[in-house]
Scaffold this active site. Structure first.
Site, PDB file in Angstrom:
ATOM      1  N   HIS A 189     -23.148  23.863  -9.616  1.00 56.48           N
ATOM      2  CA  HIS A 189     -22.058  24.692  -9.108  1.00 56.48           C
ATOM      3  C   HIS A 189     -22.523  26.140  -8.927  1.00 56.48           C
ATOM      4  CE1 HIS A 189     -18.222  27.026  -9.887  1.00 56.48           C
ATOM      5  NE2 HIS A 189     -17.877  26.261  -8.876  1.00 56.48           N
ATOM      6  N   HIS A 206     -19.294  33.020  -2.733  1.00 60.29           N
ATOM      7  CA  HIS A 206     -18.104  32.253  -3.082  1.00 60.29           C
ATOM      8  C   HIS A 206     -16.843  32.736  -2.362  1.00 60.29           C
ATOM      9  CE1 HIS A 206     -14.547  31.231  -5.607  1.00 60.29           C
ATOM     10  NE2 HIS A 206     -15.130  30.062  -5.594  1.00 60.29           N
TER      11      HIS A 206
END
Ligand code: G3P
Ligand code: CA
Length: 347
Positions: free
Chosen positions: A35, A77
């Protein structure tokens, strides 16, 4: 969580749960998806974090992608720069009226002048790390890179190591980009195609939180590019996802996606205790329709772990050995690989 959402959960004994979820979509070991890279150890989405995740044995490495003013795809992100870079000190006057610095307002050359750090928030004018135990805030130098640069790193390592680690790419806020005249999903697909990811057999996943845009990817963009791709519908606890998480919603999703990426709280109720876990029927429904389940996000910090989990390994045990998910998004690739190997987890 409101009562309607709470009603999704039921207290299911382990025996019944095992019976309900005793198969997963693929009978392989669960995937370890890094992640944002090895983000438990290095600033998220930096090349260093991706190389570290690769070395730790990730099966797939995740890229969140947004677009710059001059149409470059960068791995970040958020479509903002202000929580992981020093944009405030280098381009103070470029914030919008909401106080945010939008990636889409900057060229790639400008973004490359920024330094990237651990994720932070500002309190009383001072930067504070979101995860205080992780990499120090103002130490070493990290930069933003493009999607193509990251794929080249992964493919280069695949050549030099002989491994076959995949890419797991998310388009961030595609509808926002479309409103600004930029087709983020189309451009990401074109880059994936350029680097040889053209069919479901290839080591690539395409993920999105946006329901309509992912449907557009499946029904229009992929056919127009004469390519195919494993698609993952991400989902959270917001009412936006109420319909697609019903039994009929899952059945409908299975017509055009390969799997779902729910938050871990959508599978095991956050109100659970170590003695009494409450499971939703989401995994069972997804598996019944042949959908993979890749929940997010597995973190070892107490502040980021559900109260019912007694340790990171306990959290993995619940999701991998009991719920039998098909993969996990984790900030801690090393611990997850180790857990799977030591448990010799097969599904
Ligand atoms: O894409 C899976 C997971 O990464 C979703 O959460 O917010 O970290 O992109 P987020
Ligand atoms: Ca993501």
């Amino acid at each position: 969580m409101n009562n309607k959402k709470r009603s999704r959960f039921a207290i299911i004994s382990l025996g019944i749960l095992t019976m309900l979820t005793s198969f997963s979509a693929y009978s392989e070991q669960p995937l370890v998806i890094a992640h944002r890279g090895a983000s438990g150890y290095l600033p998220e989405h930096t090349i260093a974090a991706k190389a570290m995740a690769y070395a730790m044995g990730a099966d797939y490495i995740e890229q969140d992608v947004v677009m710059t003013k001059d149409d470059h795809l960068v791995v970040l992100h958020d479509h903002y720069l202000d929580e992981v870079t020093d944009v405030q000190s280098k381009f103070a006057e470029r914030k919008r009226s909401d106080g945010r610095y939008y990636v889409i307002d900057f060229t790639l050359a400008e973004i490359r002048t920024l330094d990237v750090s651990e994720r932070y928030f500002v309190k009383a004018g001072e930067k504070k790390p979101v995860f205080p135990e992780r990499f120090p805030l103002n130490q070493a130098r990290f930069k933003v890179h493009t999607l193509a640069e990251e794929i080249e790193l992964i493919q280069g390592l695949n050549k030099s190591t002989g491994k076959d680690v995949g890419v797991y790419t998310e388009v961030k806020s595609p509808s926002f980009h479309l409103q600004q005249g930029k087709d983020l999903s189309l451009e990401v697909l074109k880059v994936l195609q350029t680097y040889g990811y053209t069919g479901k057999q290839d080591k690539a996943y395409f993920q999105s939180f946006e329901i309509e845009d992912l449907k557009r990817v499946a029904e229009k963009l992929l056919p127009s590019l004469k390519m195919d791709m494993k698609l993952i519908q991400l989902m959270g606890d917001e009412s936006y996802y109420d319909e697609i998480t019903t039994k009929s919603g899952i059945k409908n999703l299975a017509q055009y996606v390969d799997g779902i990426g729910p938050s871990i709280g959508m599978i095991v109720d956050n109100h659970s205790t170590a003695e009494q876990l409450e499971f939703s029927d989401l995994v069972q429904n997804a598996h019944e329709h042949g959908l993979l389940v890749h929940p997010y996000t597995f973190r070892k910090e107490r502040m980021a772990m559900p109260a019912y989990a007694t340790s990171y390994e306990d959290l993995l045990d619940i999701f991998i050995n009991q719920v039998k998910v098909d993969g996990v998004f984790t900030d801690f690739t090393d611990l997850t690989v180790e857990f799977i190997h030591s448990n010799n987890t097969t599904q």
